[in-house]
Motif scaffolding. Structure first.
Motif, PDB file in Angstrom:
ATOM      1  N   LEU A   1      30.237  39.905   9.252  1.00 24.33           N
ATOM      2  CA  LEU A   1      30.160  38.926   9.918  1.00 24.33           C
ATOM      3  C   LEU A   1      31.437  38.521  10.423  1.00 24.33           C
ATOM      4  CD1 LEU A   1      28.763  35.501   8.391  1.00 24.33           C
ATOM      5  CD2 LEU A   1      27.633  37.304   9.888  1.00 24.33           C
TER       6      LEU A   1
ATOM      7  N   ASP B   1      31.805  40.645  13.522  1.00 25.71           N
ATOM      8  CA  ASP B   1      31.389  40.495  14.903  1.00 25.71           C
ATOM      9  C   ASP B   1      33.200  40.747  15.809  1.00 25.71           C
ATOM     10  OD1 ASP B   1      30.004  39.457  17.451  1.00 25.71           O
ATOM     11  OD2 ASP B   1      28.214  39.611  15.963  1.00 25.71           O
TER      12      ASP B   1
ATOM     13  N   THR C   1      28.084  33.467  24.205  1.00 23.08           N
ATOM     14  CA  THR C   1      27.205  33.599  23.235  1.00 23.08           C
ATOM     15  C   THR C   1      26.763  32.839  22.135  1.00 23.08           C
ATOM     16  OG1 THR C   1      28.602  34.952  21.716  1.00 23.08           O
ATOM     17  CG2 THR C   1      27.855  36.439  23.416  1.00 23.08           C
TER      18      THR C   1
ATOM     19  N   GLN D   1      23.888  34.970  19.068  1.00 23.48           N
ATOM     20  CA  GLN D   1      24.456  36.065  18.967  1.00 23.48           C
ATOM     21  C   GLN D   1      25.164  36.597  17.769  1.00 23.48           C
ATOM     22  OE1 GLN D   1      23.190  38.211  21.585  1.00 23.48           O
ATOM     23  NE2 GLN D   1      23.774  39.511  20.340  1.00 23.48           N
ATOM     24  N   VAL D   2      26.168  35.910  17.210  1.00 19.61           N
ATOM     25  CA  VAL D   2      26.795  36.542  16.113  1.00 19.61           C
ATOM     26  C   VAL D   2      25.199  37.353  15.009  1.00 19.61           C
ATOM     27  CG1 VAL D   2      28.077  36.224  14.222  1.00 19.61           C
ATOM     28  CG2 VAL D   2      29.294  35.546  16.638  1.00 19.61           C
TER      29      VAL D   2
ATOM     30  N   ASN E   1      23.320  40.023  15.733  1.00 17.38           N
ATOM     31  CA  ASN E   1      23.977  41.025  15.467  1.00 17.38           C
ATOM     32  C   ASN E   1      24.038  41.349  14.065  1.00 17.38           C
ATOM     33  OD1 ASN E   1      25.104  41.647  18.208  1.00 17.38           O
ATOM     34  ND2 ASN E   1      27.016  40.291  17.921  1.00 17.38           N
ATOM     35  N   ALA E   2      24.132  40.464  12.866  1.00 18.12           N
ATOM     36  CA  ALA E   2      23.909  40.638  11.990  1.00 18.12           C
ATOM     37  C   ALA E   2      23.310  41.403  11.490  1.00 18.12           C
ATOM     38  CB  ALA E   2      24.472  39.334  11.181  1.00 18.12           C
TER      39      ALA E   2
END
Length: 975
Positions: free
Chosen positions: A786, A789, A826, A830-831, A834-835
């Motif tokens: 996390l 990011d 985002t 979005q985070v 991405n994870a």
């Protein structure tokens, strides 16, 4: 013990009287004592001969009048039919001295014991908080000789009764038996004469307590017998063991007593000076373990200990007292020069005994190779069914032949022995064929779950340097210089090359597999396990568990989870039949229960989280199960989970075993058979070490701790892995050499305590690692992903508290501080997306909450209690929901389904919400589907749920199934 005398011919203590002698080797007494005795003390005076009872009574009455009380002191006289030094007299004296006073307005009881030899004892017992020791001593002096004036003694005789003492704090390391609460045992402390002072003894008690608690800061109780029996606390600051005893004593001197809180500490010291009477500072232990200390006029110290067996077991108390004796004597000898860390808690002999208790003296023979053992089984049972999946069966002969073809195919590709080969296949017969074929080729298999994100698969391939992966090239990432080949294609080349000389000379020390586990650096780490470890595991368990060709096992877990090692090879290396449970069947508890019944499975392995759902299905199922051996592993077991299981399945024909284990120590380390009695007691025991394995609990310096003391679990013996692949520094940190035995040990990171009978209690983790639904997870790995990011400036990851008894409720909660410039468009959703590209599903946070800043403690660490309540993953800002819930049905099936989702997810739910983005997981899916069936809603399959995981889609699916249901003969719709 608490008392002594100075002027008697044989220097008799009350505790010695109780035992009929003065020996230190045996506990001086053991007796059930009333709890109110904690607030009372007694003084015993030997009367001069000839004994004049009338004069004693008159003097006591006169003393009472001088104190301003109109009542007389009643003197009870008892004739003891024995001489003073006889066992009968000693027993009577002991009982009289340990009998507390009632809650009478007048606070003193006086008893005159006369013996046949003309001697006598006067026993004065009173409430210590109302009459101090000095006052009691002066009263005895007046009663015996008439010397002194009673009015000079502060003696508040009132009708008021003091309030009871504070309750005891729990003594986690005491391992007491609650059924023996009130049974008190006394033990004299053997201290070198003239070398130990009361101050040094207090230091030894504090240091011993600190080591038992595993903390540098410690609280020791202190009783002042002079000022109304006031109990105080000595909060000793951080004990630095790099310093010498002098520093510890200075720390004690600089620690002022403080008031006791709501509970009394586990250990306390009672100090009093010597006089010509025997004095008992408490008629029951003031603290769970009470050390009594008196300094004589010649500078010597006498000490003893009383302990309540309901709080502290005799074995633990004995070792605690021995440690106090040893620390006091050694620190006195060192004269304050040597560091405290050099002063051992136990003698070498005691340390060796504790190591033997943990199994250090049990060894196994040399383990063999897994593939050779399988071939032996296949030769004995060639036509027996070895493997069953949804597509059919394979006999042992067929499985052996197909594995040989895989091994030959690897040779044809130029794969040489000792090469690591990747496997990325779904659960089924081909997976088992591939694993066995790799072993037969002299190689080590590296299992990967094909549902892992591409980034994780790529990392494992690169880290393990895999030239070949057996899997589906269409689904596997395209990695340069790595060949992905299907099992069927590999098998076509099976007859081209014979086994090489290197394969025929393969050793049990060769690596069998490398399984990747979560890592704190943000990337997983590979654990290298040799063949001999697995065959040793079978040698250690086969006889006890009666494993053999009549057993039917399930392969329930992913091959990337080391529990599968036990399932696959535990079955196939003992001649059993292995039933492969498909991914979807494993997640549908009703289907799984039906499979268990149809296949007549006898050996079932489960994580507690998965079993919690199976128990629920079992309660409503009509099919009978054949399970004779139920084994738990992968995560801590709450034994309360087994209550409904035992209600339906007798432990006489289904043995339930809890096994603690670690990937680095080859699946299992201990075994404990669980009974209904363990469920009632709420046992936390994971059992004893398996034969060939060893356990010890050690402090942060690697020193062996005695039973009861909590510390880090160290594992030795046959299961210890070779180390971490390509991580020599990490391997050196976690795999250490024991200075005591020279043995190689694995530092587990788990907290535990050893019991006097060799059983191990598992007490959780020492680090930031957790286990959720059987998966071992480093929270720091999630935090690292996390924090990596670009939109995140800081991250915190914690475990949400599950409702009691609901394992499905355990979850990962994440908090992030977002860069306002980068995250403007985002946000947290979005985070989270991405994870998902890096982390496997079981490591994805259930909630992701944006916060302005990470709250910190004074030490600069995240202040977890100050974090806001978590918000649903992907839809949180500053700890509160920002997305509006729209389109929620006003009633009917839709509203009922939304209610079930809200109850399971414990958050608000709208039609546009996705179950998994709101924190759902596979166990909660099962919970939802089971609840729906219990409420009479249509039955929905697990795959359909995953394909329709948005609330609106799922509601439409359920309504469609309901509307299309065909009426049954009685007009009721079919579910």
């Amino acid at each position: 013990m608490a008392t002594h005398t100075e002027n008697t011919a044989d220097d008799v203590e009350l505790n010695a009287l109780a035992a009929g002698g003065r020996g230190h080797a045996v506990l001086p007494f053991q007796q059930r004592l009333p709890e109110r005795g904690r607030d009372c003390h007694a003084l015993i005076a030997e009367l001069p001969t000839p004994v004049d009872g009338t004069a004693v009574r008159r003097r006591l009455d006169e003393a009472a009048r001088q104190w301003g009380d109109s009542r007389t002191v009643e003197l009870w006289e008892t004739a003891v039919p024995a001489s003073q030094d006889s066992p009968t007299a000693r027993e009577r004296l002991r009982k009289e001295a340990l009998r507390p006073v009632r809650d009478d307005p007048f606070p003193v009881r006086a008893v005159l014991l006369r013996y046949t030899d003309g001697t006598a004892h006067l026993v004065l017992v009173t409430d210590r908080r109302r009459v101090g020791r000095t006052a009691l001593g002066r009263l005895a002096k007046v009663a015996l000789s008439g010397v002194g004036r009673a009015e000079s003694v502060p003696f508040p005789v009132t009708d008021a009764v003091a309030t009871p003492s504070a309750p005891w704090a729990p003594v986690d390391w005491g391992l007491g038996d609650p059924g023996r609460h009130g049974i008190v045992t006394g033990r004299r402390l053997a201290l070198p004469r003239g070398a130990v002072s009361g101050r040094l003894l207090l230091g030894a008690v504090a240091l011993t307590t600190a080591r038992y608690r595993g903390e540098g800061t410690v609280e020791v109780g202190h009783l002042d017998t002079e000022s109304g029996g006031t109990v105080a606390l000595l909060r000793v600051g951080e004990i630095d063991e790099e310093q010498g005893p002098a520093r510890l004593l200075a720390l004690l001197d600089g620690t002022p007593p403080s008031p006791v809180g709501s509970e009394l500490p586990a250990v306390g010291l009672v100090e009093f000076g010597a006089d010509y009477h025997m004095y008992v500072a408490g008629l029951a232990p003031v603290f769970p373990l009470t050390v009594h200390c008196t300094e004589r006029s010649d500078g010597t110290v006498e000490a003893s200990a009383w302990f309540d067996e309901g709080m502290v077991s005799p074995h633990v108390a004995e070792m605690f007292c021995a440690s106090v004796e040893r620390l006091a004597a050694l620190t006195a000898e060192e004269a304050g020069q040597s560091a405290l860390t050099n002063v051992p808690l136990m003698t070498p002999q005691a340390t060796a005994e504790v190591l033997r208790l943990g199994g250090a003296d049990r060894r196994l023979g040399e383990g063999g190779r897994m593939d050779r053992r399988f071939e032996d089984v296949a030769n004995r049972f060639p036509d027996a069914v070895a493997l069953v999946d949804e597509d059919g069966e394979l006999t042992y002969r067929q499985l052996n032949e197909r594995a040989d073809a895989v091994a030959a195919g690897l040779r044809n590709l130029g794969i040489t022995p000792a090469t690591r080969v990747g496997v990325c296949l779904d659960r089924g017969a081909p997976l088992v064929v591939a694993l066995l074929g790799i072993l037969k080729a002299g190689c080590a298999y590296v299992p990967m779950d094909f549902r892992y994100p591409a980034d994780r698969l790529t990392y494992i391939v690169d880290d393990a340097q895999l030239p070949v992966v057996i899997g589906d090239a269409a689904q596997f990432p395209d990695i340069p210089d790595v060949r992905v080949i299907g099992l069927d294609e590999l098998g076509k080349h099976g007859d081209l090359l014979e086994a090489t000389e290197a394969e025929r000379d393969a050793s049990p020390d060769d690596a069998a597999y490398v399984i990747y586990t979560s890592g704190s650096t943000g990337r997983p780490k590979g654990v290298v396990v040799p063949h001999r470890n697995v065959t040793a595991l079978l040698e250690a368990t086969s006889t006890d568990f009666a494993l053999g060709p009549d057993d039917v096992w399930t392969l329930f877990h992913s091959s990337a989870f080391d529990f599968s090692v036990w399932e696959i090879w535990g079955c196939l290396l003992t001649g059993g039949r292995l039933v492969v449970v498909s991914y979807w069947t494993a997640r549908d508890t009703d289907e799984f229960h039906r499979l268990l019944a149809e296949q007549r499975v006898t050996v079932l392995n489960q994580t507690p989280s998965a079993f919690a759902q199976l128990v629920r299905a079992d309660q409503s199922a009509t099919a009978e199960l054949s399970v004779r051996l139920l084994i738990f592993g992968g995560e801590p077991l709450d034994v309360q989970l087994l209550a409904p299981w035992f209600a339906r399945h007798s432990p006489t024909w289904c043995r339930v075993v809890n096994m603690f284990g670690i990937t680095e120590t080859t699946v299992h380390v201990t075994a404990k058979t669980i009974t209904p009695a363990d469920v009632v007691a709420g046992s936390r025991s994971v059992g004893r070490a398996l034969p060939g394995w060893s356990l010890s609990v050690r402090d942060t310096r690697g020193r062996v701790l005695p039973p009861g003391a909590a510390g880090e679990i160290h594992v030795g013996g046959a299961g210890v892995a070779d180390g971490y692949l390509g991580r020599p520094e990490l391997t050196a940190q976690r795999f250490v050499i024991d200075e005591e035995t020279g043995e190689r040990l694995y530092r587990s990171g788990d907290k535990g305590r050893l019991r006097p009978d060799g059983l191990l209690d598992h007490l959780g983790r020492l680090d930031n690692q957790v286990k959720i639904r059987g998966h071992r997870i480093e929270l720091d790995e999630i935090r690292s992903v996390l924090a990596g990011d670009p939109a995140v400036t800081a991250a915190v990851v914690v475990v949400g508290q599950a409702p009691p008894g609901d394992a499905a409720g355990s979850r990962i909660d994440a908090y992030v501080v977002l860069d306002p410039d980068r995250a403007r468009d985002t946000g947290t959703r979005q985070v989270l997306d991405n994870a998902r590209r890096i982390l496997p599903d079981y490591m994805i946070p259930s909630t992701l909450t944006e916060i302005d800043a990470v709250p910190l403690t004074a030490n600069g660490k995240p202040d977890v209690p100050q974090l806001p309540p978590p918000a649903p993953a992907g839809s949180a800002v500053h700890g509160r929901l920002t997305e509006e819930r729209t389109g929620a049905p006003s009633g009917g099936v839709g509203e009922e389904i939304l209610g079930i989702w809200r109850q399971s997810l414990k958050t608000d739910v709208g039609r546009d919400d996705n179950f998994f983005e709101l924190g759902g997981n596979s166990l909660l899916v099962v919970h939802v589907l089971t609840t729906m069936r219990e409420r009479g809603l249509p039955r929905i399959g697990l795959r359909d749920f995953y394909a329709n995981s948005t609330a609106g889609q799922f509601i439409s699916l359920v309504e469609g199934v309901r509307d299309s249901a065909v009426p049954s003969g009685n007009g009721a719709p079919l579910a």
